[in-house]
Enzyme design. Sequence first.
Site, PDB file in Angstrom:
ATOM      1  N   HIS A   1     -18.937  23.792  35.734  1.00 39.22           N
ATOM      2  CA  HIS A   1     -19.802  23.567  34.575  1.00 39.22           C
ATOM      3  C   HIS A   1     -20.327  24.910  34.090  1.00 39.22           C
ATOM      4  O   HIS A   1     -20.638  25.788  34.906  1.00 39.22           O
ATOM      5  CB  HIS A   1     -20.973  22.643  34.945  1.00 39.22           C
ATOM      6  CG  HIS A   1     -21.714  22.109  33.761  1.00 39.22           C
ATOM      7  ND1 HIS A   1     -22.719  22.819  33.143  1.00 39.22           N
ATOM      8  CD2 HIS A   1     -21.560  20.956  33.058  1.00 39.22           C
ATOM      9  CE1 HIS A   1     -23.170  22.105  32.127  1.00 39.22           C
ATOM     10  NE2 HIS A   1     -22.493  20.982  32.049  1.00 39.22           N
TER      11      HIS A   1
ATOM     12  N   GLU B   1     -18.110  14.517  34.592  1.00 33.31           N
ATOM     13  CA  GLU B   1     -16.903  13.772  34.253  1.00 33.31           C
ATOM     14  C   GLU B   1     -16.200  13.192  35.484  1.00 33.31           C
ATOM     15  O   GLU B   1     -15.554  12.148  35.401  1.00 33.31           O
ATOM     16  CB  GLU B   1     -15.913  14.666  33.475  1.00 33.31           C
ATOM     17  CG  GLU B   1     -16.303  14.917  32.036  1.00 33.31           C
ATOM     18  CD  GLU B   1     -17.189  16.135  31.888  1.00 33.31           C
ATOM     19  OE1 GLU B   1     -17.453  16.807  32.910  1.00 33.31           O
ATOM     20  OE2 GLU B   1     -17.622  16.425  30.754  1.00 33.31           O
TER      21      GLU B   1
END
Length: 399
Positions: free
Chosen positions: A279, A332
């Site tokens: 991320h 996700e």
Amino acid sequence: MASATETNPTEINPTEIEVPRGLKGVVVTETRLSDVRGLEGFYHYRQYSAIDLAQQRSLEDVWHLMLLGELPDAAQLSAFRARTAPLRRLPDGLRPLLPALAAATARSGPLAGLGAALSIAAADRGVRPLYDTAPEQRIEDALFATALVPTILTALHRLQQGEQPVEPRADLTYAANYLYMLTGREPEPAQARAIEQYLIATVDHGFNASTFTSRVIASTGADLVACLLGGLGALSGPLHGGAPSRALDTLDEIGTPDRIDDWIRAHVLAGDRIMGFGHPVYRTEDPRSRMLRTVAEGFGGELIEFAVTVEQRVEAILAELKPGRELHTNVEFYAGVVMHLCGLPREMFTPTFAAARAIGWSANILEQAADSKIIRPAARYVGPPAPQPVPAPQGPLPR
């Protein structure tokens, strides 16, 4: 004549401003809506932990918090549900056009048709530019759009599957109604709650690409739906909202537990991106991933066991091959697992993300419109020196 610098001493030559690529870490405005503290693995909506909200409150509570500024009490929540339930219904001007939109976007999926459908719905409603509307009307437009998004998405999906849209039910919560409109069956409470927690956890997440895009458009005074369409475009990218199904594809590609280590080593050594990991903000475990892992574990089964094993082996092998490099699951990875366990088809993973994020975009659009200055950055030109002589034409100019 005085130069611009002489006229305005605060004017800064844009070629003298050094900023990181992608504007990473650059503060562009102030907000009361949310923040992400990447080093701590923490993010919040207004003054409340987003994870605490996902674990303790409903989506309607958070919707109210983001758009109206406070968590509702029981009476306010009841009034809010009564206010938004009628807005779920497809507008008369849009309903007959949906089959054509579904057919035109059948290869791309519901997200591609959502933008066109929202534009038609906004035109049918007479949504005006933010610049020309009062704050109260902006809120009404935001509630209209955010209530309608799930209905449009599920209607397009069903039409693309050869089925008729399912009318929304006012007696169901936002999340339960979403699953009901998608499948035609009232969902099990555990499934509805799991999707609700996912939706809450993804309502907003700081100045990500889609939120920033929405605010840039809002700074021009465009109408609220035009701003949402910009957010949708940014969210569709695989490096932003388009990853939940790809993360599940990773598990499919690995296939079985005995292939995990070889697959991971090959991809890490090749420098390939492992979808569902990493991320741009978090340097710790993504708190959304941690919460959704717990939600998925509540269902149990081979898929979640396999996903947890893959997560553990990615981190272990990365520590071995690239010591010092932090790489953890992002939202996700387990989002795909949760949505799969709740019966959502993969083509609806990113649209479901969009249904949640539309609430956060709308809150940011309203905030931008309340105190707006057009967002107009500069770019440093690095092409051939200018001006250069224009070459003579190779033939006579058209008359």
